[in-house]
Design a protein around this motif. Structure first.
Motif, PDB file in Angstrom:
ATOM      1  N   GLY A 108       0.840  -1.193   0.000  1.00 32.51           N
ATOM      2  CA  GLY A 108       0.000   0.000   0.000  1.00 32.51           C
ATOM      3  C   GLY A 108       0.875   1.242   0.000  1.00 32.51           C
ATOM      4  O   GLY A 108       2.083   1.153   0.223  1.00 32.51           O
ATOM      5  N   ASN A 109       0.259   2.403  -0.224  1.00 38.02           N
ATOM      6  CA  ASN A 109       1.059   3.627  -0.253  1.00 38.02           C
ATOM      7  C   ASN A 109       1.721   3.907   1.095  1.00 38.02           C
ATOM      8  O   ASN A 109       2.859   4.367   1.163  1.00 38.02           O
ATOM      9  CB  ASN A 109       0.224   4.832  -0.718  1.00 38.02           C
ATOM     10  CG  ASN A 109      -1.065   5.034   0.056  1.00 38.02           C
ATOM     11  OD1 ASN A 109      -1.815   4.094   0.281  1.00 38.02           O
ATOM     12  ND2 ASN A 109      -1.329   6.258   0.453  1.00 38.02           N
ATOM     13  N   HIS A 110       1.030   3.586   2.207  1.00 38.82           N
ATOM     14  CA  HIS A 110       1.636   3.820   3.521  1.00 38.82           C
ATOM     15  C   HIS A 110       2.776   2.838   3.798  1.00 38.82           C
ATOM     16  O   HIS A 110       3.770   3.200   4.433  1.00 38.82           O
ATOM     17  CB  HIS A 110       0.575   3.734   4.617  1.00 38.82           C
ATOM     18  CG  HIS A 110      -0.305   4.943   4.677  1.00 38.82           C
ATOM     19  ND1 HIS A 110      -0.105   5.979   5.561  1.00 38.82           N
ATOM     20  CD2 HIS A 110      -1.371   5.297   3.912  1.00 38.82           C
ATOM     21  CE1 HIS A 110      -1.021   6.919   5.355  1.00 38.82           C
ATOM     22  NE2 HIS A 110      -1.807   6.526   4.358  1.00 38.82           N
ATOM     23  N   VAL A 142       8.945   2.540   4.227  1.00 39.25           N
ATOM     24  CA  VAL A 142      10.276   1.995   3.938  1.00 39.25           C
ATOM     25  C   VAL A 142      11.002   2.810   2.870  1.00 39.25           C
ATOM     26  O   VAL A 142      11.995   2.350   2.298  1.00 39.25           O
ATOM     27  CB  VAL A 142      10.212   0.497   3.540  1.00 39.25           C
ATOM     28  CG1 VAL A 142       9.734  -0.333   4.727  1.00 39.25           C
ATOM     29  CG2 VAL A 142       9.306   0.263   2.342  1.00 39.25           C
ATOM     30  N   GLY A 143      10.495   4.018   2.602  1.00 38.57           N
ATOM     31  CA  GLY A 143      11.222   4.941   1.738  1.00 38.57           C
ATOM     32  C   GLY A 143      11.114   4.658   0.250  1.00 38.57           C
ATOM     33  O   GLY A 143      11.879   5.203  -0.543  1.00 38.57           O
ATOM     34  N   LEU A 144      10.146   3.824  -0.160  1.00 37.19           N
ATOM     35  CA  LEU A 144       9.996   3.537  -1.594  1.00 37.19           C
ATOM     36  C   LEU A 144       9.340   4.700  -2.331  1.00 37.19           C
ATOM     37  O   LEU A 144       9.518   4.847  -3.539  1.00 37.19           O
ATOM     38  CB  LEU A 144       9.163   2.268  -1.792  1.00 37.19           C
ATOM     39  CG  LEU A 144       9.809   0.947  -1.375  1.00 37.19           C
ATOM     40  CD1 LEU A 144       8.804  -0.194  -1.490  1.00 37.19           C
ATOM     41  CD2 LEU A 144      11.034   0.651  -2.243  1.00 37.19           C
ATOM     42  N   ILE A 145       8.524   5.481  -1.603  1.00 39.34           N
ATOM     43  CA  ILE A 145       7.914   6.682  -2.197  1.00 39.34           C
ATOM     44  C   ILE A 145       8.056   7.823  -1.199  1.00 39.34           C
ATOM     45  O   ILE A 145       8.253   7.581   0.000  1.00 39.34           O
ATOM     46  CB  ILE A 145       6.410   6.478  -2.532  1.00 39.34           C
ATOM     47  CG1 ILE A 145       5.615   6.112  -1.272  1.00 39.34           C
ATOM     48  CG2 ILE A 145       6.231   5.419  -3.617  1.00 39.34           C
ATOM     49  CD1 ILE A 145       4.107   6.104  -1.487  1.00 39.34           C
ATOM     50  N   SER A 146       7.954   9.041  -1.676  1.00 38.77           N
ATOM     51  CA  SER A 146       8.059  10.187  -0.767  1.00 38.77           C
ATOM     52  C   SER A 146       6.697  10.456  -0.143  1.00 38.77           C
ATOM     53  O   SER A 146       5.665   9.970  -0.618  1.00 38.77           O
ATOM     54  CB  SER A 146       8.541  11.422  -1.514  1.00 38.77           C
ATOM     55  OG  SER A 146       7.450  12.186  -1.973  1.00 38.77           O
ATOM     56  N   THR A 147       6.681  11.229   0.926  1.00 36.92           N
ATOM     57  CA  THR A 147       5.422  11.549   1.600  1.00 36.92           C
ATOM     58  C   THR A 147       4.897  12.920   1.178  1.00 36.92           C
ATOM     59  O   THR A 147       4.052  13.500   1.842  1.00 36.92           O
ATOM     60  CB  THR A 147       5.597  11.517   3.134  1.00 36.92           C
ATOM     61  OG1 THR A 147       6.666  12.401   3.482  1.00 36.92           O
ATOM     62  CG2 THR A 147       5.923  10.121   3.617  1.00 36.92           C
ATOM     63  N   GLU A 148       5.396  13.428   0.044  1.00 37.13           N
ATOM     64  CA  GLU A 148       4.961  14.737  -0.451  1.00 37.13           C
ATOM     65  C   GLU A 148       3.439  14.852  -0.569  1.00 37.13           C
ATOM     66  O   GLU A 148       2.864  15.884  -0.269  1.00 37.13           O
ATOM     67  CB  GLU A 148       5.553  14.960  -1.838  1.00 37.13           C
ATOM     68  CG  GLU A 148       6.521  16.122  -1.921  1.00 37.13           C
ATOM     69  CD  GLU A 148       7.259  16.107  -3.244  1.00 37.13           C
ATOM     70  OE1 GLU A 148       6.585  16.103  -4.284  1.00 37.13           O
ATOM     71  OE2 GLU A 148       8.504  16.086  -3.207  1.00 37.13           O
ATOM     72  N   ALA A 163       1.907  12.306   7.261  1.00 37.67           N
ATOM     73  CA  ALA A 163       3.364  12.408   7.133  1.00 37.67           C
ATOM     74  C   ALA A 163       4.046  12.229   8.491  1.00 37.67           C
ATOM     75  O   ALA A 163       5.064  11.534   8.603  1.00 37.67           O
ATOM     76  CB  ALA A 163       3.746  13.749   6.512  1.00 37.67           C
ATOM     77  N   ALA A 164       3.454  12.842   9.541  1.00 40.66           N
ATOM     78  CA  ALA A 164       4.024  12.695  10.885  1.00 40.66           C
ATOM     79  C   ALA A 164       3.941  11.243  11.333  1.00 40.66           C
ATOM     80  O   ALA A 164       4.884  10.694  11.917  1.00 40.66           O
ATOM     81  CB  ALA A 164       3.283  13.598  11.873  1.00 40.66           C
ATOM     82  N   ALA A 165       2.806  10.594  11.063  1.00 43.81           N
ATOM     83  CA  ALA A 165       2.646   9.183  11.431  1.00 43.81           C
ATOM     84  C   ALA A 165       3.637   8.316  10.668  1.00 43.81           C
ATOM     85  O   ALA A 165       4.187   7.353  11.209  1.00 43.81           O
ATOM     86  CB  ALA A 165       1.212   8.727  11.154  1.00 43.81           C
ATOM     87  N   ASN A 166       3.877   8.678   9.408  1.00 40.13           N
ATOM     88  CA  ASN A 166       4.826   7.906   8.602  1.00 40.13           C
ATOM     89  C   ASN A 166       6.241   7.993   9.177  1.00 40.13           C
ATOM     90  O   ASN A 166       6.962   6.993   9.214  1.00 40.13           O
ATOM     91  CB  ASN A 166       4.812   8.389   7.160  1.00 40.13           C
ATOM     92  CG  ASN A 166       5.789   7.594   6.310  1.00 40.13           C
ATOM     93  OD1 ASN A 166       5.555   6.426   6.017  1.00 40.13           O
ATOM     94  ND2 ASN A 166       6.914   8.205   5.965  1.00 40.13           N
ATOM     95  N   GLU A 167       6.591   9.187   9.625  1.00 47.33           N
ATOM     96  CA  GLU A 167       7.927   9.370  10.207  1.00 47.33           C
ATOM     97  C   GLU A 167       8.087   8.499  11.459  1.00 47.33           C
ATOM     98  O   GLU A 167       9.100   7.832  11.659  1.00 47.33           O
ATOM     99  CB  GLU A 167       8.094  10.847  10.566  1.00 47.33           C
ATOM    100  CG  GLU A 167       9.533  11.290  10.679  1.00 47.33           C
ATOM    101  CD  GLU A 167       9.612  12.802  10.850  1.00 47.33           C
ATOM    102  OE1 GLU A 167      10.225  13.229  11.834  1.00 47.33           O
ATOM    103  OE2 GLU A 167       9.033  13.536  10.020  1.00 47.33           O
TER     104      GLU A 167
END
Ligand code: ZN
Length: 244
Positions: A62-64, A69-75, A82-86
Motif C-alpha cells: 500500500g502507499n503507507h 520503507v522509503g519507496l515513495i516520498s510523503t509529499e 506524514a508525521a505518522a509515517n515518520e
C-alpha cells in the motif's frame, strides 16, 4: 474455496486480532489476502505485519507501506499522515522493513487479482467513480479483483449493460458476477461512519460465488490509548471512535 479479505489495517493490532477471532469463529478460510496499508497511522506496525506473516497472508504493497520503507516520498501525504509515517519508519524492525520493501504492487492468485488502489495506479487511485471501476473491470484478467485504499466497503461489477456498484452493509452477502471488484473496507480505520473493523469472506463453489461483508467490534479505547502513548498525532486517536 473460501478466502478472507482484509485491508487498511493501519497498524491497529486490537482491530486485526478481533477480525481474526471472528474469522476463526466462522470456521476460518483456506487463504487470507491483505490488500495493503498494513502500517501507517496506528501504533502496532511490527505486530500487525508479524500476525499476517504468521497467518501466511498474501500481502500487497500500500502507499503507507511504501512510504514507511522509503519507496515513495510523503509529499502527497497530509501533515498528520506524514508525521505518522515518520514515527512508523523509526519503529520498524529491520525484519519488518525488509519484508515490506519486497511486497509486490499486484498479485494474481486465480481467480483473484489483488492490488491496493487499482490496476492503472496500484498505490494511489481511489476506486470510487464509475470511470475507475470500469477501467478496473476492463483491466483485470481474473474474474474477481480485490482492492482497498478507500476504507469503504464496495462491490462493483459489469452486468453487460454497464458498471454497477453497491455499498454493502453489515452481514450482507452479495452474489458475485464476473467480472467484479470487491473492497472489504478497512480493518483499522473505517471511514463510512461505522467504527467497527470491516472485512469480507469470499466463498466460491462450483455453482456460485458470494462475498459476505462483516463488521467486528474491537477495543477502540485500547488502540486510541496506544496511539497517545506513542506520541502519534491526536486526531488519529479520536477519529477511530467516529469511523471517519
Ligand atoms: Zn489506507
Amino acid at each position: 474455496m473460501r478466502v478472507a479479505l482484509v485491508s487498511d489495517i493501519h497498524a491497529n493490532l486490537p482491530a486485526l486480532e478481533a477480525v481474526m477471532r471472528d474469522l476463526d469463529n466462522r470456521g476460518g478460510t483456506s487463504a487470507l489476502y491483505s490488500l495493503g496499508d498494513m502500517v501507517g497511522y496506528g501504533p502496532h506496525p511490527n505486530e500487525v505485519v508479524q500476525l499476517l506473516r504468521d497467518r501466511d497472508a498474501l500481502c500487497v504493497l500500500g502507499n503507507h507501506d511504501a512510504a514507511a520503507v522509503g519507496l515513495i516520498s510523503t509529499e502527497a501525504f497530509n501533515p498528520v499522515a506524514a508525521a505518522a509515517n515518520e514515527w512508523t519508519a523509526a519503529q520498524l524492525t529491520r525484519e519488518t522493513a525488509v519484508y515490506l520493501g519486497k511486497l509486490p504492487e499486484v498479485a494474481i492468485q486465480e481467480p483473484f487479482t489483488v492490488v491496493h488502489g487499482s490496476l492503472r495506479d496500484p498505490l494511489w487511485e481511489y476506486l470510487v467513480t464509475h470511470d475507475a471501476a470500469r477501467a478496473q473491470l476492463a483491466a483485470q484478467t481474473t474474474p474477481y479483483s480485490a482492492v482497498g485504499h478507500t476504507h469503504l466497503p464496495l462491490i462493483a461489477w459489469d452486468d453487460g449493460t454497464g458498471v454497477q456498484a453497491h455499498q454493502p452493509g453489515d452481514e450482507e452477502t452479495v452474489v458475485l458476477r464476473s467480472p467484479s471488484c470487491i473492497n472489504p473496507g478497512s480493518v483499522g480505520q473505517p471511514r463510512d461512519g461505522d467504527p467497527r473493523a470491516s472485512y469480507a469472506i469470499i466463498e466460491i463453489t462450483e455453482s456460485a460465488a458470494t462475498a459476505e461483508f462483516i463488521r467486528v467490534s474491537y477495543d477502540i479505547d485500547a488502540t486510541a490509548a496506544a496511539i497517545r502513548t506513542a506520541g502519534l498525532p491526536e486526531p488519529l486517536a479520536t477519529r477511530l471512535a467516529s469511523g471517519r
